[in-house]
Design an enzyme around this catalytic site. Structure first.
Site, short mmCIF file in Angstrom:
data_model
loop_
_atom_site.label_atom_id
_atom_site.label_comp_id
_atom_site.label_asym_id
_atom_site.label_seq_id
_atom_site.Cartn_x
_atom_site.Cartn_y
_atom_site.Cartn_z
N HIS A 103 -34.29 -75.07 68.30
CA HIS A 103 -33.26 -74.03 68.29
C HIS A 103 -33.59 -73.14 67.09
O HIS A 103 -34.05 -73.64 66.06
CB HIS A 103 -31.86 -74.58 68.00
CG HIS A 103 -31.32 -75.57 68.98
ND1 HIS A 103 -31.55 -76.90 68.89
CD2 HIS A 103 -30.51 -75.39 70.04
CE1 HIS A 103 -30.91 -77.52 69.87
NE2 HIS A 103 -30.27 -76.63 70.59
N ASP A 106 -32.45 -74.53 63.80
CA ASP A 106 -33.09 -75.76 63.29
C ASP A 106 -34.22 -75.38 62.35
O ASP A 106 -34.46 -76.05 61.35
CB ASP A 106 -33.79 -76.58 64.40
CG ASP A 106 -32.91 -76.88 65.57
OD1 ASP A 106 -31.70 -76.98 65.37
OD2 ASP A 106 -33.47 -77.03 66.68
N GLU A 234 -29.70 -75.78 81.28
CA GLU A 234 -29.55 -77.23 81.11
C GLU A 234 -28.10 -77.63 81.36
O GLU A 234 -27.23 -77.39 80.54
CB GLU A 234 -29.98 -77.61 79.68
CG GLU A 234 -29.90 -79.09 79.39
CD GLU A 234 -30.35 -79.42 77.98
OE1 GLU A 234 -31.27 -78.77 77.44
OE2 GLU A 234 -29.77 -80.36 77.40
N GLU A 270 -31.16 -83.12 81.82
CA GLU A 270 -31.13 -84.12 80.75
C GLU A 270 -30.52 -85.41 81.28
O GLU A 270 -29.44 -85.39 81.88
CB GLU A 270 -30.34 -83.60 79.54
CG GLU A 270 -30.17 -84.68 78.48
CD GLU A 270 -29.71 -84.15 77.13
OE1 GLU A 270 -30.18 -83.08 76.72
OE2 GLU A 270 -28.88 -84.83 76.51
N HIS A 273 -26.94 -86.16 80.19
CA HIS A 273 -25.95 -85.24 80.77
C HIS A 273 -25.65 -85.62 82.22
O HIS A 273 -24.53 -85.47 82.70
CB HIS A 273 -26.46 -83.80 80.73
CG HIS A 273 -26.67 -83.28 79.34
ND1 HIS A 273 -27.12 -82.01 79.09
CD2 HIS A 273 -26.53 -83.85 78.13
CE1 HIS A 273 -27.22 -81.82 77.79
NE2 HIS A 273 -26.87 -82.94 77.19
N ASP A 298 -35.10 -83.30 79.82
CA ASP A 298 -34.79 -83.88 78.50
C ASP A 298 -34.65 -85.38 78.73
O ASP A 298 -33.68 -85.85 79.35
CB ASP A 298 -33.49 -83.30 77.93
CG ASP A 298 -33.71 -81.94 77.27
OD1 ASP A 298 -34.83 -81.40 77.37
OD2 ASP A 298 -32.76 -81.42 76.64
N ASP A 309 -22.48 -88.10 74.75
CA ASP A 309 -23.92 -87.88 74.73
C ASP A 309 -24.54 -88.67 73.57
O ASP A 309 -24.60 -88.16 72.46
CB ASP A 309 -24.11 -86.36 74.51
CG ASP A 309 -25.41 -85.81 75.05
OD1 ASP A 309 -26.13 -86.55 75.74
OD2 ASP A 309 -25.69 -84.63 74.79
N ASP A 341 -35.23 -84.85 73.18
CA ASP A 341 -33.80 -84.64 72.92
C ASP A 341 -33.08 -85.97 72.65
O ASP A 341 -32.01 -86.24 73.22
CB ASP A 341 -33.13 -83.88 74.07
CG ASP A 341 -31.93 -83.09 73.54
OD1 ASP A 341 -31.56 -83.31 72.38
OD2 ASP A 341 -31.37 -82.27 74.29
C1 XLS Z 1 -26.96 -80.99 73.91
C2 XLS Z 1 -28.16 -80.45 74.52
C3 XLS Z 1 -29.06 -79.66 73.60
C4 XLS Z 1 -30.01 -78.83 74.40
C5 XLS Z 1 -30.61 -77.69 73.65
O1 XLS Z 1 -26.30 -81.87 74.42
O2 XLS Z 1 -28.86 -81.49 75.12
O3 XLS Z 1 -29.70 -80.49 72.71
O4 XLS Z 1 -31.04 -79.61 74.92
O5 XLS Z 1 -29.66 -76.82 73.18
NI NI Z 2 -30.79 -81.41 75.92
NI NI Z 3 -27.65 -83.37 75.33
#
Ligand code: XLS
Ligand code: NI
Ligand code: NI
Length: 441
Positions: A103, A106, A234, A270, A273, A298, A309, A341
């Site tokens: 990001h 970061d 995502e 992900e 998620h 992810d 999460d 991730d």
């Molecule tokens: C948060 C997300 C984040 C994305 C990128 O839950 O997984 O890390 O992958 O913004």
């Molecule tokens: Ni993510």
């Molecule tokens: Ni996440």
């Protein structure tokens, strides 16, 4: 000037094979091994997630940072950012991963003004570009953090205040510039605070339209600066907001269709998620792949007993097999890859733990790939599935699919045939075949 080493005692991680008992070696991830026409390294585009791996502190809602990293020692934020970038590339090369993801916030600190923030980002991007060149490590995707700063409390693109929307637009623009400068093949939108907590103060229809507008502007900007990669959305159902607009893959597909964005976006699934959305990881991958939209993954893991999460490193072999079966079937992830991730547990504060975590994840997916390929060659699962739906490829089934049938014609057909013969779904047998193939690898 002698370059500082942050992971001094740890040597480059090597493949030693399944009989090795060295915890700092790969047992299955053998980058040059060929599987299904490509090397493991080509199939498995592992990316280190900068935010968790370099910036993670082990903090949770009940306690602040549990680990302080040596690259955080500098007091000036830009020096700290520079040292962190050096540490990142030392880590990534020692691990033998080939990609990273970030990001904007970061990698570089937010300054007092947009101009100052942009300047810091440019400085760090220049450093990252030099490190990429020196090491051969590549950027998988970039993104903008549009959820951390208090100004985004009520959302970024979905904020009721157009000035906040403008701040988000400015950030996306620069994060896209950085992604292009670093040769990233993806740009991710995870809708951090793009959702709502209370409908009583929310115009959901307006907010979703704002979100689409932002994505349309990103597409236009991408064309302007010559971004040759893909945009990824995502999905995540909740956290931080209670109701996220990008709930799951199916919701995102509907959104992309509604706002005419299908041509420009793929989906980044992900694992954690998926389970938060009360789906399985496999379900979400399959929904995206069926729409020809599985762009990137992810690869973390949740905890079945908690509802948030947890972003654990992936160790579940069944999940890795399913993921790699779906990826193999679609011929790979062209613009995306496997981004971790994932973060260390609060109690895993040693630098060495970063290596154990990534090694385990890479070995799990390497095994997943080998077994997915073995299942493909074994053919039994694919054949079963083909056979199960064979009726729709011939006779009346084919006519149904070709649009040649009507409800009335089918009534006549059913009446002449009588009661259908029931056929077992054979789930248990298929699960046994899967375990069988796993054992033989
Ligand atoms: C948060 C997300 C984040 C994305 C990128 O839950 O997984 O890390 O992958 O913004
Ligand atoms: Ni993510
Ligand atoms: Ni996440």
């Amino acid at each position: 000037m002698k370059k500082t080493s942050y992971f001094g005692e740890i040597k480059r991680i090597k493949y030693e094979g399944p009989d090795s008992d060295n915890p700092l070696a790969f047992k299955y991830y053998n980058p040059k091994r060929r599987i299904a026409g490509k090397t493991m390294e080509q199939h498995l585009k592992f990316a280190v997630a900068y935010w968790h791996t370099l910036k993670g502190t082990g903090g949770d809602p009940f306690g602040g940072p549990a680990y302080v990293r040596p690259w955080d020692a500098a007091t000036n934020p830009l020096d700290q950012a520079r040292q962190t970038m050096d540490a990142a590339f030392e880590f990534i090369t020692k691990l033998g991963a080939r990609y990273w993801c970030f990001h904007d916030r970061d990698i570089a600190p937010e300054g007092e003004s947009i101009a100052q923030t942009n300047k810091s980002l440019d400085t760090i991007v220049e450093q990252a570009a030099a490190l990429q060149k020196a090491t051969g490590v590549k950027l998988l995707w970039g993104t903008a953090n549009l959820f951390g700063h208090p100004r985004y409390t009520h959302g970024a693109a979905t904020n009721p205040d157009p000035l906040v929307f403008a701040y988000a637009a400015a950030q996306i623009r620069r994060a896209m510039d950085a992604t292009v400068a670093l040769g990233g093949t993806g740009y991710v939108f995870w809708g951090g605070r793009e959702g709502y907590a209370a409908l009583i103060n929310t115009d959901m229809k307006q907010e979703r339209r704002q979100f689409a507008r932002m994505l349309q502007m990103a597409v236009a900007y991408g064309q302007k600066i010559g971004f040759k990669g893909r945009f990824f959305i995502e999905p995540k159902p909740k956290e931080p907001t209670t109701h996220q607009y990008d709930f799951d893959a199916a919701t995102v597909l509907g959104f992309l269709r509604e706002f005419d964005l299908m041509d420009h976006f793929d989906i980044n699934i992900e694992a954690n998620h998926a389970t938060l959305a009360t789906h399985s990881f496999t379900h979400e991958l399959q929904v995206a792949a069926d729409a020809d939209k599985l762009g990137s993954i992810d690869i973390n893991r949740g905890d079945q007993t908690v509802g948030w999460d947890t972003d654990q490193f992936p160790t579940n072999l069944y999940d890795a097999i399913d993921a790699m079966r779906i990826v193999l079937k679609q011929g790979g992830l062209k613009y995306g890859g496997l981004n971790f991730d994932a973060k260390l547990r609060r109690g895993s504060f040693d630098l060495e733990d970063l290596f154990h975590a990534h090694i385990g994840g890479m070995d799990t997916f390497a095994r997943g790939l080998v077994i997915a390929d073995a299942l493909r060659k074994d053919k039994r699962l694919d054949q079963f599935l083909r056979q199960r739906y064979a009726g729709f490829r011939r006779g009346v089934g084919k006519d149904i699919m070709d649009g040649k049938m009507t409800l009335a014609k089918l009534e006549t057909y059913a009446a002449t045939k009588g009661e259908p013969q029931r056929i077992s779904g054979r789930v248990e047998m298929l699960e046994n075949i899967l375990n069988d193939v796993i054992t033989r690898q």
